[in-house]
Each structure stands twice: as C-alpha cells, then as structure tokens.
Design an enzyme around this catalytic site. Sequence first.
Site, PDB file in Angstrom:
ATOM      1  N   GLU A  77      29.572  38.199  29.150  1.00 59.62           N
ATOM      2  CA  GLU A  77      30.341  39.178  29.914  1.00 59.62           C
ATOM      3  C   GLU A  77      29.427  40.195  30.573  1.00 59.62           C
ATOM      4  O   GLU A  77      29.532  40.469  31.774  1.00 59.62           O
ATOM      5  CB  GLU A  77      31.333  39.895  28.997  1.00 59.62           C
ATOM      6  N   ASP A 123      28.816  40.660  34.647  1.00 62.67           N
ATOM      7  CA  ASP A 123      29.163  41.927  35.283  1.00 62.67           C
ATOM      8  C   ASP A 123      27.993  42.540  36.039  1.00 62.67           C
ATOM      9  O   ASP A 123      28.106  42.905  37.208  1.00 62.67           O
ATOM     10  CB  ASP A 123      29.673  42.920  34.228  1.00 62.67           C
ATOM     11  N   SER A 139      37.368  38.632  34.599  1.00 58.25           N
ATOM     12  CA  SER A 139      36.132  39.330  34.256  1.00 58.25           C
ATOM     13  C   SER A 139      35.135  39.258  35.402  1.00 58.25           C
ATOM     14  O   SER A 139      34.262  40.109  35.519  1.00 58.25           O
ATOM     15  CB  SER A 139      35.479  38.685  33.029  1.00 58.25           C
ATOM     16  N   ASP A 149      45.174  37.877  52.875  1.00 56.57           N
ATOM     17  CA  ASP A 149      46.426  37.644  52.155  1.00 56.57           C
ATOM     18  C   ASP A 149      46.411  36.268  51.494  1.00 56.57           C
ATOM     19  O   ASP A 149      46.084  35.262  52.126  1.00 56.57           O
ATOM     20  CB  ASP A 149      47.596  37.757  53.131  1.00 56.57           C
ATOM     21  N   ILE A 150      46.748  36.227  50.211  1.00 55.37           N
ATOM     22  CA  ILE A 150      46.793  34.972  49.464  1.00 55.37           C
ATOM     23  C   ILE A 150      48.261  34.586  49.286  1.00 55.37           C
ATOM     24  O   ILE A 150      49.045  35.354  48.716  1.00 55.37           O
ATOM     25  CB  ILE A 150      46.123  35.116  48.084  1.00 55.37           C
ATOM     26  N   GLY A 199      52.099  39.231  52.030  1.00 62.03           N
ATOM     27  CA  GLY A 199      52.112  40.633  51.642  1.00 62.03           C
ATOM     28  C   GLY A 199      51.745  40.794  50.182  1.00 62.03           C
ATOM     29  O   GLY A 199      51.172  39.894  49.556  1.00 62.03           O
ATOM     30  N   ASP A 222      51.931  40.801  46.218  1.00 61.60           N
ATOM     31  CA  ASP A 222      52.636  40.028  45.194  1.00 61.60           C
ATOM     32  C   ASP A 222      51.974  40.281  43.846  1.00 61.60           C
ATOM     33  O   ASP A 222      50.814  40.696  43.774  1.00 61.60           O
ATOM     34  CB  ASP A 222      52.632  38.530  45.538  1.00 61.60           C
TER      35      ASP A 222
END
Length: 636
Positions: free
Chosen positions: A296, A300, A554, A597-598, A616, A618
């Site tokens: 992690e 990061d 993550s 936008d996905i 839009g 979601d």
Amino acid sequence: MRVSVLSGLLSVLCLCASNGWALSPLKVKESIIAPRGWIKSGVPPADHRIVLRIALPQPNFSILEKHLYEVSDPHHNRYGAHLSKEETEALVAPHQDSIDAVNEWLELHGIQEADLVRSPAKDWVTITMPVSLAEKMLDTKYNVWKHSSGDEMVRTTIYSLPENLHRHIDLVQPTTMFGRFKRDKSTIVWLDEAVEETVQKAATITTASGVVVDASCNTTITIKCLQQLYNAVGFVPKPAKKNSIGITGYLEEFANIQDLQSFYADQRPDALNTSFKFLSVKGGLNDQNLSLSGAEAGLDVQFAFGLSHPIPATFYSTAGRPPFKPDVGTPEDTNEPYTDWLDFVLARNDTPLSISTSYGDDEQTGNVLAPKFSPISQLRLNISPEKFRPPCMPELCSTRIFRLCWRGIGARGVSLMFSSGDGGVGDNDPNPATQQCFTNDGRNVTRFIPSFPASVTVVGGTTNVPEVAVSRFFSGGGFSDYGSSTRCIAHTAFKFDRPSYQKDVVDKYLAALPKGTYKGLFNSNGRAYPDVAAQSDRYRIFLSGRPILIGGTSASSPAFTGFVSLLNDVRLAKGKPPLGFLNPLIYSKGVDAGFNDITVGHNSGCGTTGFNATKGWDPVTGFGTPNFGKLKKLVC
C-alpha cells in the site's frame, strides 16, 4: 466553637457548589447492545492503561462550516481566502465553562493539568490512565472483547457521567466503539505469474475525448498511461515553494526508498535520486529493510509522487498495528491511529496542500481505518458488528472526527482525498445467497453498507481504455447512513445529511431510477459518494525489489491526488491560493466538463448488481476521471 463549625460547614458547601459534579447524579451517556460477532473473553490486566479521549462541544462550529463553504465555492467572493491555523482553532474551541467543568471533574479524580494533553483548540482532552480509574470515572466495567476473527479490544457497552456534565462533554472514547481496525488483502499480480492477456493490435487507442493512449494501458497502468488518459502529457510543474503533496501511512506499511528509486528508473527517470520527507506520528516507523516494503505504501508514494514530481512530498507513518492484544506485553491500546494523525497535522503549520489516504472502514463500524485494497482474494465476509441504526455514540464519534478532518483542515486550504473502497455497495458480492450485508439492529435484514468516511473528496475506480467502472472488484459507492438514525437527529452539530452542493445532481440521478429501486436498502437522503474516479487496477509498482501489478481504489486516490497537486501548481504559479476543499468546486456549474464521464459499469454488492454508471454524476464513478488539460483552465 459554633462559629467555627458553621464556618467549616459553609466552606464544605461552597466547595461542593463549585465542584457540582460531586453532587450531581450520574446519568447514562451511552448504552449499546453488545455488537454481533463480539463476546466477552475476560477482564483487562490490572496494569492495562487506556488512552481516554474526551471531546468538548464546539459551539462555533457552524461558523467554521460557513467559512469553509464560502472559501471553497468558486462563485463566492471569498473563494480561496483560507483560514489560518489560529483562526480555525478559535472556531472549534469550546466555551471556557466547559473547560472549567471538565477540569473540576478531572481534579475530583486526582487528575491534574500536567496529566493532560490538550488539542491546540482545547476541544479534545487526552489522558492516559489505568483502566480501574476510567471505570471509576465513567461508572462502568471494561472487559476484553474478542471478535470471531480473533481481534481483541478493551471496551464497555455502557458508561455514565454526572448529569450536569453532559452538556459539557460530547463523548468519551474508547468506550462503546467496537470498530475493527482491519486489513483487507491486496490484489497483487506478480508479473511472472500473470495470466497472458490479448492486447489490441493497434499501438494506440483514441478515446471519445480525442486523447491518444498506448494500447498497453489496457493491461498495465503506468505514469505515462495516466498522463495520456488524463490529458497531462508534456505538462511540467513549476513547483512554487508553497506547493506540497502528502501520503498517509498506517498499520506499519513502510514506504521503501529503494523501491521508489526502482520505480523512478522504470517510469520517471527524471526523478531519480529524489525522495520524500518522512514524518513520524506517535512513534510511527518507516523501516527500510527491503523485505518489509509495504504494498500500500509503495503504491501510494510511487504514483502520487511520480505524477507530481518535482513538487515537495511528505510521507506520514502513524504508529499502531492490529490485532491489539490486551496483555501485559501490550499495555496500551493503539487502535485509533487516524485521530493521532489528525492531532499531529492540526497542530502544525506545514500540512501538505493535497493529501491522499487509502485506508478506511464501513459505517457499520464507524471507525478508522483499513487499507482499501481490492478484496478479490478475500471478500468482505466479516461484516463489522455495529447496529445499522447505530447507537448515537459510534456515529457521533465518527462524524465528530471527520467533520474536524473535512472542515477544520479544508478551511485551511488543504485538499483531502480518500479511496471509496472496493466492496461496491457493501460486500462486493452480487449473489443473494452468499451476501453478508445485514443490519445490526436485531432485524438482520439486508442493507447496503456505505464506506467510511464519505465527508471528504472520495475517489472511485475505473479500468480499461476507453474507461469503464472497474469490475475485477467493484468501486465503492452509494449513500451515507450517518444522520439517518432518529436517535441522533437531536445532535444537530453532528448531522451528516446530503450537502447542498451535490443536491441537484444526486436528485437527478435518483429521479431517473425506476420507482422502488432498492427500496429500504439505502438512505436516499444521505451524502452520496464517490465524487470522482481514476484508474484503479493493474498499476505497475515495485515491491521488495520486484515489479508487480496491483489494484484497488487504493490506487485511484493517490493518482487523483497527484493531479490535484498539479492543479495547485497551476494556481500557485499564477499567484492564486491553493484549491483547498474540492467538493464545492467539483459540483459547481460547468466544472463537470473537466471530467471524463464514465457511463458503463456498476458496483455490485449485498446480493445485487448495485448502482449503474450513467451520464453525469453517479454513485459508481462520481463525475468521472480528471481531464487535466481542461481542469487547469477551469481552476484559473
């Protein structure tokens, strides 16, 4: 003689009047049913010590919130006029009456000023004491509680305070919070074990927004992929001295510098021989033994700092590692490291301007934090035990902590990003027969389990080119239940309803759902999340000297944070203040044009397919992924 006796009696009466808590009857402050999955396994050792935290009311907090929204609203004339550390502290400070009342109560139990640690604003008092003294002060009995997973903690299910003291104390912890500071397994794919995948024959892919991306980004995400996907190719930061970026680390996740250099050599050669500033919180370590590298922490720092190079970077390591074993070898519970980190940064003037955290929990525990890696190899089958309609105290404790995080730090010009989690709407399981999303109110009915915290900028996950909602695991998303408990409505300072800045877009999404969709499974009035998204799977990092692929939200949070740091660079280079709390900007009119936008995908969980990604905003990918080229114009 009669005069001296009368004088002595008056002195005693005066003393009792000033120390009214000695005469005030005890009244239960909080009582809960023992959470599911926990059983008493004994009593703590005689020398067990508790780090008791007392929260005093913050009567001017609504004023701080007003300031936060004004300085974070791009359409307000105070936009960017962030508060100083001292100004923020003044607005969260308790009344002197509350300070005096708590002091008198503590003195009655032999606790002096030298025994206390106060927050800079004096709204939190921390005392390390034997469990026997805590039991006396709170009129309770602590026990060692053991979870079915093996985790142990010292907690109680009821505590009391003098009745006259209730208005001077919001909460005392650790008492009734049974949140598990747990770790999910990461989705790591060792490169020499990876399943071969078919890569498109074309060398590049052109997305709907006209961006050209290497076809290899469908199987491996690199710095170059993210720069291409999010329209940042060729941008070179002119790092102002005031810009900065930070990563939080917990659970003895160590950010290895040798791995960072290997990553830079592989993906960012111009950053070779540079590193980050390390800050230890409460004795947190960053062991550089290569075999102890944290997946992690490595993910990061490598991507957040690689994307934002050469902007000055900081890695925090906060002490504390579960499972806690309350025995003579572990005399103190280190189960709440996020509050330790908050105390640390709120007391300083050098907080990075954009910070990513890839740890969290779900609202049923109401506690922090667990790494939000994808749970492919271990689904979240051990749902945390707090009641769905939670006793106020766990909910108040959580929201008290994170309103300070969100409003207190955000008002000072810091952008905080958190990953949304990898359980979809709850447990990542679409199968009704095996799902584990049950309420803890005695009914044991199915209910979506929101991620915690949802009060900051929350980053969901995507995959592939063109981008769709991630499906190897599911992007955390939905609606907060905090504020829905009727028992907590009276605590207006802690209400956590949907913020006004997102009302229009969320109402529009909900209105488009078929009538009755998931009725009773979620709080349609709650704070909706995530706000945005980024790629979240198959990131190429170096771990213990080897390249691996890794996934989870993550990954999306530090990646998004890297681009926020670049946007701050643009603003600072033009003499403008940093972005600060991002959400009012993200939801403001016209800014959605700065996101990709996905519209494909969903976030399964709790025996359902979850919510759908759509045009839009979601509750799967928020407004979508960043288009840096457009955003850098919009933010200036």
